[in-house]
Design an enzyme around this catalytic site. Structure first.
Site, PDB file in Angstrom:
ATOM      1  N   GLU A 303       0.145  -5.693  -3.854  1.00 42.24           N
ATOM      2  CA  GLU A 303      -1.048  -6.254  -4.494  1.00 42.24           C
ATOM      3  C   GLU A 303      -0.911  -6.420  -6.010  1.00 42.24           C
ATOM      4  OE1 GLU A 303      -4.485  -4.732  -1.474  1.00 42.24           O
ATOM      5  OE2 GLU A 303      -3.905  -3.299  -3.015  1.00 42.24           O
TER       6      GLU A 303
HETATM    7  C1  ACM Z   1      -1.834  -1.527   0.585  1.00 41.10           C
HETATM    8  O1  ACM Z   1      -2.705  -1.337   1.466  1.00 41.10           O
HETATM    9  N1  ACM Z   1      -2.129  -2.260  -0.461  1.00 41.10           N
HETATM   10  C2  ACM Z   1      -0.521  -0.959   0.679  1.00 41.10           C
END
Ligand code: ACM
Length: 650
Positions: A303
């Site tokens: 992310e």
């Molecule tokens: C995640 O759930 N961003 C690893």
């Protein structure tokens, strides 16, 4: 009286069951006639190097049985292990064991100390109250794991988890044969390890909540003794606001930054284009890597918000100069630099899905939160993988959902044998946006025990009814490891009543289910400073009471109808004083009234008036939306009765 506490568990002696109530279910089990009596004189004969393990075993046996154990002269359990195996637990080491019990004694044979440890846990699960006292069934068990990597990831950044929380969860993990503790130590909300080289990390990025290096080493040793590997994660280049609050000079945009108190994906990101970033990371990773014995080191990588990269003229100029067309390419550049640093300190990189870019070093382990498709792509490219998609405990889904999720299903099921070998197993993930040190045990246990089974037991173990029956028992046995998923329930409810008896509040809690991250993030503005001390935090994710009532409603035997009638009657008179629970409490009373009415029609065989069932279903539909961030599970057994009535009326 001696067995009163244990008898409350309604545990049936294994001998009258087709299979013993074990979790994870072993690869091969053969029950035999007879049993071994478990007495206060229980003695373990084992290699002296297993002393700490056998002492822990005896302490747990004493806890489970209430027996004051004073080992006698004759061994009850003889442990045979010629080669201890590696001092530190190793990925892929032999964890097998063979356990034989008859009415004269027990013999546990294993090729490694790790196998011994796994077998001792099985023995503890076999102990049940019998007619003449505690006993273990005569049995032959030949067991080994299906996958070599069976872990739990715990996020200690979003909510701080003190050392005792980690210790007791390691004990519970060992009890269900899990062997990797993935410690998510750094994220936007906190950097949680003391650094001698970069002390501003604990001074400015932790709110004073960090593990000293002595504590980290203690946890690594504590886990090692239980044959659990500890894999640290330091998330980068995104999810690093806390680190950048301490060292803003390594960010992709000028600071200052402060520790995040909310949840989501944030912009502060390490600058992948400056040598100073890598000099800093080399020193930090070197220091952190030295604290952990495990050869695997997790760099996160998930992310990444590329806003700062896109807005920076110098970063864009760097990208152009190096032919890095996209932000993904820039992250790939960053990863390959970091990976070389990790390798320099003798470690292999683990990363989330997003680190899978062309040029990724062979040997990297991809942890997939995106699913089997992503894992299959990685495996076909030659990378080893772990499944975490479907094992997110913070979503508070039913155990059956996690249990049905197999690392080798869907896209990974069609991998050839060589690529399938690269799927190492999986990890349950405990992200802690809505979970505190007080509530974390009930969010992990007992559901993680079913994930442990998915990863240990043969692929054919898929029956949810069997899973639930065994999990209910193992949940209670886990009490003796020290986890508080059950024992903290009542105190948390009593806090809401101001110390008064819980009465109706517990009746309501018993048939409610806490909602997970999706509902809670929309329900109100949460931050890391909002207390998690409400009803929803006390209530477990899955109601055992309702599960039993659903079974009763499906059976509709005379005793089952009586059980339902008693429960429904209690619901009709439930009263709670907590303001936010008034609607929920009223809904429970309505469920009780509908349930009693449905029972009456079923009992008399008299058809319900036309439209009655549809109208009741409509009323129950109105209770579907979460209320006070919990679901009223009580409607489920009532619905089963309504369906039975509708069928009978047809
Ligand atoms: C995640 O759930 N961003 C690893």
């Amino acid at each position: 009286m001696k067995f009163a506490a244990a008898c409350c568990l309604i545990v049936l002696p294994h001998a009258i069951l087709a299979q013993p109530l074990l979790m994870p279910i072993p690869a091969n089990v053969g029950l035999r006639p007879g049993h071994l009596a478990i007495a206060s004189s229980f003695k373990v004969l084992a290699d002296p190097r297993l002393h700490a393990s056998t002492e822990r075993f005896l302490a747990r046996l004493a806890g489970q049985t209430g027996l004051p154990i004073v080992p006698g002269p004759t061994p009850t359990l003889t442990v045979e292990c010629r080669d201890p195996g590696p001092a530190y637990p190793t990925l892929g080491e032999d964890e097998s064991y063979v356990l034989d019990i008859d009415d004269r004694g027990a013999r546990l044979a294993a090729p490694t100390f790790t196998g011994v440890q796994r077998g001792l846990e099985t023995f503890l699960q076999l102990v049940v109250p019998g007619a003449g006292g505690f006993e273990a069934p005569a049995i032959h068990i030949d067991d080994k794991p299906r996958f070599p990597w069976r872990g739990i990831m715990l996020d200690v950044s979003r909510h701080w988890m003190p050392v005792p929380v980690i210790e007791r969860n390691l004990d519970a993990m060992a009890a269900v044969k899990m062997n990797v503790f993935h410690w998510h130590l750094a994220d936007d909300q906190g950097f949680r390890v003391e650094s001698m080289r970069f002390p501003k990390l604990q001074q400015l990025a932790s709110d004073g909540h960090f593990y000293t290096q002595t504590e980290v080493r203690h946890i690594v040793e504590y886990a090692r003794e239980r044959r659990i590997r500890v894999v640290p994660e330091f998330d980068m280049p995104g999810h690093s606001t806390a680190l950048l609050a301490a060292y803003p000079e390594f960010a992709s945009a000028p600071g200052p930054y402060t520790i995040e108190r909310t949840w989501g994906i944030f912009q502060p990101t390490l600058d992948p284009t400056r040598e100073e970033t890598y000099t800093f990371l080399d020193s930090l990773i070197g220091e952190m890597a030295s604290l952990f014995a495990d050869p695997y080191f997790h760099i996160g990588g998930d992310e990444v918000d590329d806003t700062q990269w896109k807005n920076s003229a110098s970063i864009q100029a760097f990208a152009k100069q190096h032919n890095l067309a996209t932000s993904d390419d820039l992250q790939a550049w960053f990863n390959s630099r970091v990976q070389r640093i990790v390798a320099k300190y003798g470690k292999t990189t683990v990363g989330w899905d997003e680190v899978l870019h062309p040029g990724l070093a062979p040997g990297t382990v991809i942890q997939s939160w995106r699913g089997q498709d992503a894992l299959a792509v990685a495996a076909r490219k030659g990378f080893r993988g772990l499944l975490s998609f479907g094992y997110y405990l913070d979503h508070l889904q039913p155990t059956s959902f996690h249990y049905a999720n197999d690392p080798l299903t869907g896209a990974t099921a069609s991998l050839d044998a060589e690529a399938a070998q690269r799927i190492l197993g999986g990890e349950a993930c405990m992200w802690t946006e809505y979970t505190s040190a007080e509530t974390v045990d009930s969010r992990i246990w007992p559901r993680a025990a079913a994930i442990a089974e998915r990863l240990w037991s043969p692929a054919g173990a898929t029956d949810p009814a069997s899973m639930y029956a065994r999990m209910e028992r193992v949940s209670r046995l886990l009490d003796w490891t020290g986890v508080k998923h059950r024992t903290d329930y009542l105190p948390q409810l009593e806090r809401l009543t101001g110390g008064a008896p819980t009465g109706g509040l517990q009746a309501l809690a018993d048939v409610s289910e806490a909602t997970g991250i999706e509902v809670r993030r929309d329900a109100r503005k949460y931050t890391s400073l909002v207390p998690l001390n409400r009803f929803v935090d006390a209530v477990p994710p899955e109601s055992e009471t309702v599960r039993h009532l659903e079974a009763a409603a499906s059976t509709r035997s005379e005793p089952a109808m009586e059980e339902l009638r008693a429960a429904f009657t209690g619901w009709t008179i439930n009263r709670v004083t907590v303001a936010e629970l008034q609607t929920l409490s009223t809904n429970l009373a309505v469920c009780g009234v509908i349930g009693l009415e449905a029972l009456r029609y079923l009992k008399t065989g008299k058809p319900a008036p036309a439209g009655w069932v549809a109208k009741q279903n409509q009323t129950l539909d109105g209770m579907k939306p979460p209320c006070a961030e919990v679901m009223l599970a009580a409607s489920r057994p009532v619905r089963i009765l309504l369906t039975a009535l509708a069928t009978a009326n047809r």
